[in-house]
Structure formats: C-alpha cells, structure tokens
Write a protein that holds these residues in place. Structure first.
Motif, PDB file in Angstrom:
ATOM      1  N   LEU A  71       1.244   0.527  31.275  1.00  0.00           N
ATOM      2  CA  LEU A  71       2.128  -0.631  31.344  1.00  0.00           C
ATOM      3  C   LEU A  71       1.628  -1.585  32.422  1.00  0.00           C
ATOM      4  O   LEU A  71       1.378  -1.175  33.558  1.00  0.00           O
ATOM      5  CB  LEU A  71       3.562  -0.205  31.662  1.00  0.00           C
ATOM      6  CG  LEU A  71       4.305   0.643  30.627  1.00  0.00           C
ATOM      7  CD1 LEU A  71       5.705   0.988  31.135  1.00  0.00           C
ATOM      8  CD2 LEU A  71       4.387  -0.072  29.287  1.00  0.00           C
ATOM      9  N   PHE A  72       1.520  -2.847  32.066  1.00  0.00           N
ATOM     10  CA  PHE A  72       1.099  -3.903  32.993  1.00  0.00           C
ATOM     11  C   PHE A  72       2.282  -4.853  33.147  1.00  0.00           C
ATOM     12  O   PHE A  72       2.535  -5.693  32.279  1.00  0.00           O
ATOM     13  CB  PHE A  72      -0.120  -4.617  32.419  1.00  0.00           C
ATOM     14  CG  PHE A  72      -0.651  -5.748  33.269  1.00  0.00           C
ATOM     15  CD1 PHE A  72      -0.851  -5.609  34.629  1.00  0.00           C
ATOM     16  CD2 PHE A  72      -0.978  -6.963  32.667  1.00  0.00           C
ATOM     17  CE1 PHE A  72      -1.351  -6.649  35.398  1.00  0.00           C
ATOM     18  CE2 PHE A  72      -1.491  -8.006  33.422  1.00  0.00           C
ATOM     19  CZ  PHE A  72      -1.670  -7.845  34.791  1.00  0.00           C
ATOM     20  N   VAL A  73       3.041  -4.676  34.214  1.00  0.00           N
ATOM     21  CA  VAL A  73       4.226  -5.494  34.467  1.00  0.00           C
ATOM     22  C   VAL A  73       3.770  -6.728  35.225  1.00  0.00           C
ATOM     23  O   VAL A  73       3.415  -6.644  36.404  1.00  0.00           O
ATOM     24  CB  VAL A  73       5.292  -4.716  35.266  1.00  0.00           C
ATOM     25  CG1 VAL A  73       6.558  -5.554  35.413  1.00  0.00           C
ATOM     26  CG2 VAL A  73       5.594  -3.386  34.603  1.00  0.00           C
ATOM     27  N   CYS A  74       3.790  -7.873  34.554  1.00  0.00           N
ATOM     28  CA  CYS A  74       3.173  -9.071  35.129  1.00  0.00           C
ATOM     29  C   CYS A  74       4.151 -10.243  35.151  1.00  0.00           C
ATOM     30  O   CYS A  74       4.944 -10.439  34.233  1.00  0.00           O
ATOM     31  CB  CYS A  74       1.942  -9.457  34.320  1.00  0.00           C
ATOM     32  SG  CYS A  74       0.874 -10.672  35.153  1.00  0.00           S
ATOM     33  N   GLU A  75       4.060 -10.994  36.206  1.00  0.00           N
ATOM     34  CA  GLU A  75       4.831 -12.239  36.307  1.00  0.00           C
ATOM     35  C   GLU A  75       4.293 -13.245  35.317  1.00  0.00           C
ATOM     36  O   GLU A  75       3.166 -13.130  34.833  1.00  0.00           O
ATOM     37  CB  GLU A  75       4.734 -12.783  37.725  1.00  0.00           C
ATOM     38  CG  GLU A  75       3.364 -13.322  38.130  1.00  0.00           C
ATOM     39  CD  GLU A  75       3.442 -14.775  38.587  1.00  0.00           C
ATOM     40  OE1 GLU A  75       3.246 -15.665  37.735  1.00  0.00           O
ATOM     41  OE2 GLU A  75       3.657 -15.012  39.778  1.00  0.00           O
ATOM     42  N   VAL A  76       5.092 -14.294  35.012  1.00  0.00           N
ATOM     43  CA  VAL A  76       4.630 -15.310  34.078  1.00  0.00           C
ATOM     44  C   VAL A  76       5.339 -16.631  34.363  1.00  0.00           C
ATOM     45  O   VAL A  76       6.544 -16.674  34.606  1.00  0.00           O
ATOM     46  CB  VAL A  76       4.843 -14.860  32.617  1.00  0.00           C
ATOM     47  CG1 VAL A  76       6.327 -14.652  32.311  1.00  0.00           C
ATOM     48  CG2 VAL A  76       4.219 -15.848  31.645  1.00  0.00           C
ATOM     49  N   LEU A  77       4.570 -17.698  34.321  1.00  0.00           N
ATOM     50  CA  LEU A  77       5.078 -19.054  34.506  1.00  0.00           C
ATOM     51  C   LEU A  77       5.066 -19.746  33.157  1.00  0.00           C
ATOM     52  O   LEU A  77       4.049 -20.280  32.723  1.00  0.00           O
ATOM     53  CB  LEU A  77       4.205 -19.810  35.515  1.00  0.00           C
ATOM     54  CG  LEU A  77       4.573 -21.264  35.813  1.00  0.00           C
ATOM     55  CD1 LEU A  77       5.943 -21.356  36.464  1.00  0.00           C
ATOM     56  CD2 LEU A  77       3.516 -21.889  36.721  1.00  0.00           C
ATOM     57  N   GLY A  78       6.195 -19.725  32.472  1.00  0.00           N
ATOM     58  CA  GLY A  78       6.246 -20.209  31.106  1.00  0.00           C
ATOM     59  C   GLY A  78       6.271 -21.706  30.952  1.00  0.00           C
ATOM     60  O   GLY A  78       5.881 -22.235  29.925  1.00  0.00           O
ATOM     61  N   ASN A  79       6.745 -22.418  31.972  1.00  0.00           N
ATOM     62  CA  ASN A  79       6.839 -23.875  31.852  1.00  0.00           C
ATOM     63  C   ASN A  79       5.862 -24.546  32.807  1.00  0.00           C
ATOM     64  O   ASN A  79       6.185 -25.485  33.506  1.00  0.00           O
ATOM     65  CB  ASN A  79       8.268 -24.358  32.114  1.00  0.00           C
ATOM     66  CG  ASN A  79       8.745 -24.002  33.522  1.00  0.00           C
ATOM     67  OD1 ASN A  79       8.102 -23.251  34.224  1.00  0.00           O
ATOM     68  ND2 ASN A  79       9.869 -24.571  33.923  1.00  0.00           N
ATOM     69  N   ALA A  80       4.621 -24.069  32.820  1.00  0.00           N
ATOM     70  CA  ALA A  80       3.627 -24.573  33.767  1.00  0.00           C
ATOM     71  C   ALA A  80       3.418 -26.079  33.658  1.00  0.00           C
ATOM     72  O   ALA A  80       3.293 -26.773  34.660  1.00  0.00           O
ATOM     73  CB  ALA A  80       2.290 -23.854  33.549  1.00  0.00           C
TER      74      ALA A  80
END
Length: 384
Positions: free
Chosen positions: A271-280
């Motif tokens: 499992l790779f629990v990663c942050e994400v910036l969806g509205n870059a």
C-alpha cells in the motif's frame, strides 16, 4: 423517611420527588456510559463493516478478524490542509498489527476518529509524525492530556518525528500543567506526565530504521515537502515512513512533491498512502494572482510605508500559494512515483481539491494514465 421492617422505607411525597430529581441528574451519566459501549461495540462494527466495504469490499468485512491477527490500515483523517471541516478529519492514520495500533500523524479531530474506529486512547503508545505543520500535529497535546486523565495509571507514549518533535511534546506537557496539578490535589493522582510521555527527534537523510518491536519495523527518510532554499534557513524536516510487518508493507508519503527518496522507500510496497493535490491548476492561478495583487497594491500606495512594504514583498517571493503549488504532489506525480516504485496499490489521502462524497476524477484521471495498479480514493474511517 420512616424505616420499616422490610428495609424499603415508607416514603413521603417529598422523598419521592427527591429520588426522581436524583435519577434525572444521573441520567446523562448513564446515557454517556451506554453511548461509550455503543461506540466500542456497534459503532466499531459499523467502521469495520460498511466503512470497510467502501475500501476494498470483502477485505473490509474481515476488519474484526484483522484486529486480532494480521496488518490493517485505518484511514482516520484524509483531509488535506489546515482548514477545519465539520465533516472531515485532518491527516491521521493507524496501522493495526495483530491488534496493536501505531499512529501516523495526529491532525485536528484525529482522537475522535480513533475512538470512532473502536480504539482506545490508552492503547496508543507509538505515534509517528511526518512533519510539524499543525494539520498533522494539532491533537498531540489532546492525546497526552486525555491519555493521562483517562486512568490513574496511564501507559507510556512516545511521539517520533523530525527535529522539533521533542520540544513540541514538552510544550504539550506544559500546556496541561494546570490540569495535572489540580487533579493531583483533588483526585490523588501521582503519575508525572514527564515520566511517561516522551518526544524523540529523528534524523533520516537516507533510509533509516527508526523503530522496531516484535510486530513492526519502521523506516524513514526525508521527502521533498520543504524546498532546499527553505531547509537552508531552518532545522525542520519532513519525513515519509514505511511500516514492514510479517504480512504487509505500508508506505506513507507525508506531504511532499515528487520525491526520489520516497520512490526508493516505497519500492514494492503493498500500500502506497500518498497525498494528492487535485486542484493544482486553480491553486497555481490563485497563488500567483494573490502575490501579484499584493505587489500591485503596495506599488500603487504612494506613502513611504507602502513603498517599503512593496519593496519587502518584491524581495520575498515566498507565499502560501507558492508553497502549495511547489511542495505537494499532483495526481500525475503520484502516478509516476507509484509506477517507478512498482507499488501494488495507491491509496489517496491528504486530499486537496475535492469535497467529501464529491466527484474524484480530478484526483485519479491523470494518475491512472501513468500507473496501472489499483487506485483507491481514501475516506475517513476506511479500512484496508
């Protein structure tokens, strides 16, 4: 009240009224006790059942069994950023290994979420902090205070993290000093929080084993959340962590932009629990626009203080907008890191740009173009 031979007494109307008043006063306490039982019973089952089903179907149904044996990930809070939400919790996760919890980050609301997941504060002994932004640390003081208050003999707890973690724990203990002194006097408590609560500053410029017990090995390394220009001016750092157990490997990115260190740490992870910036794109525009407007306003201000302020702003290019767009990961970057590390499953957390229950295409479309494995959009209380 007049006593009778049967011991029940012969009550007057006044006695009955006093008794009724006492019951009314006690009712909230009884209700709270029952509510607590529901929270650890049926409530916990709801988190392991329906919540787990949102995660990975049948695997979530095995939530209770996983608490006894094996390794389970619980997403406590998946909100990205320091805003306070009525419906979501800031960054926090639990790795449950054969029933023993290990916490990663304690953003605001995390303690409530941990209890909702059926865990107890008394059982939290090891907490790992990725970095010292408040949306990852806000509940540290609450954990130490409430863990100490919860019982006459609270267990020990250690908070691990980058430089500054030990000082933050000391400050959290100081914050609760009045509470401790009051309760020592009027409740007879004897345990000194300083004797059981500790902070440990870690150094991890390369992949480093930072913790090991009979159930898990934890590794850490610096990620790319803080630019080199910032690190030159401060001792604070930001980490990613890997938890290796007998049955699974789970990697937490922490807050970061694209990071070669993170790729190396995550190689082959389950499992790779990663942050994400969806509205870059929107953040980029807002960040540049805000900075430009501020400079224009100062330049147009004819007084001396306005000119001085304008010059200062022009020489200092740091801003919230720049921080957001330069130090977080776009969906495409998440996908590229996951593909390079050959992880099995990506779990998106610390999400910026989507509302709870909203359309998640902004988080996954570009990611799936470069990563062919499973992608899960995390949600608070999801179990995997």
């Amino acid at each position: 009240m007049k006593s009778t031979g049967n011991g029940l007494g012969s009550w007057s109307r006044r006695d009955w009224l006093k008794y009724a008043a006492a019951l009314a006063w006690a009712a909230p306490a009884f209700a709270q006790a029952r509510g607590g039982q529901r929270g650890q019973g049926a409530g916990a089952q709801r988190g392991q059942g329906a919540g787990g089903q949102r995660g990975q179907g049948a695997r979530g149904q095995r939530g209770q069994a996983a608490q006894q044996t094996g390794t389970e990930l619980i997403l406590i809070g998946t909100q990205g950023g320091p805003g306070v939400s009525a419906t979501r919790i800031q960054a926090s996760n639990v790795v449950l290994v054969d029933g023993r919890p290990y916490v990663v980050d304690l953003g605001y609301g995390a303690l409530k979420g941990i209890v909702q997941a059926g865990l107890t504060l008394g059982g939290l002994s090891n907490v790992f902090i990725t970095h010292l932004h408040d949306d990852h640390t806000a509940d540290i003081a609450a954990l130490l205070a409430l863990k100490w208050t919860g019982t006459q003999n609270p267990g020990a707890a250690t908070i691990y993290g980058p430089y500054g973690t030990a000082a933050m724990v000391d400050a959290a203990i100081a914050f609760s000093r009045a509470n401790v002194e009051i309760r020592k006097v009027d409740e007879g408590r004897t345990v000194d929080p300083k004797s059981i609560f500790h902070g440990r500053d870690l150094v991890a410029t390369k992949i480093t084993e930072v913790f090991k017990d009979d159930r898990v090995t934890v590794q850490a390394i610096e990620n790319a959340h803080f630019p080199e220009r910032a690190k030159e001016k401060m001792p604070y750092r930001s980490f990613c962590y890997r938890f290796n157990t007998a049955t699974r490997s789970i990697v937490f990115s922490g807050d970061t932009t694209y990071s070669e260190n993170l790729i190396e740490l995550a190689r082959g992870a389950d499992l790779f629990v990663c942050e994400v910036l969806g509205n870059a794109n929107r953040q980029n525009a807002n960040g540049r626009g805000a900075a430009q407007n501020a400079n224009n306003n100062n330049a147009n201000n004819g007084n001396a203080s306005g000119n001085a302020s304008g010059n200062a702003n022009n020489s200092n290019t740091e801003s919230i907008g720049r921080h957001v767009r330069e130090t977080h990961s776009t969906p495409e970057e998440v996908g590229k890191m996951a593909a390079a590390a050959k992880v099995k499953t990506v779990v998106l957390s610390h999400q910026v740009g989507v509302q709870r229950g909203g359309n998640t295409d902004a988080l996954t479309t570009e990611l799936k173009k470069v990563f062919r494995g499973e992608v899960i959009v995390g949600a608070d209380q999801m179990r995997l």
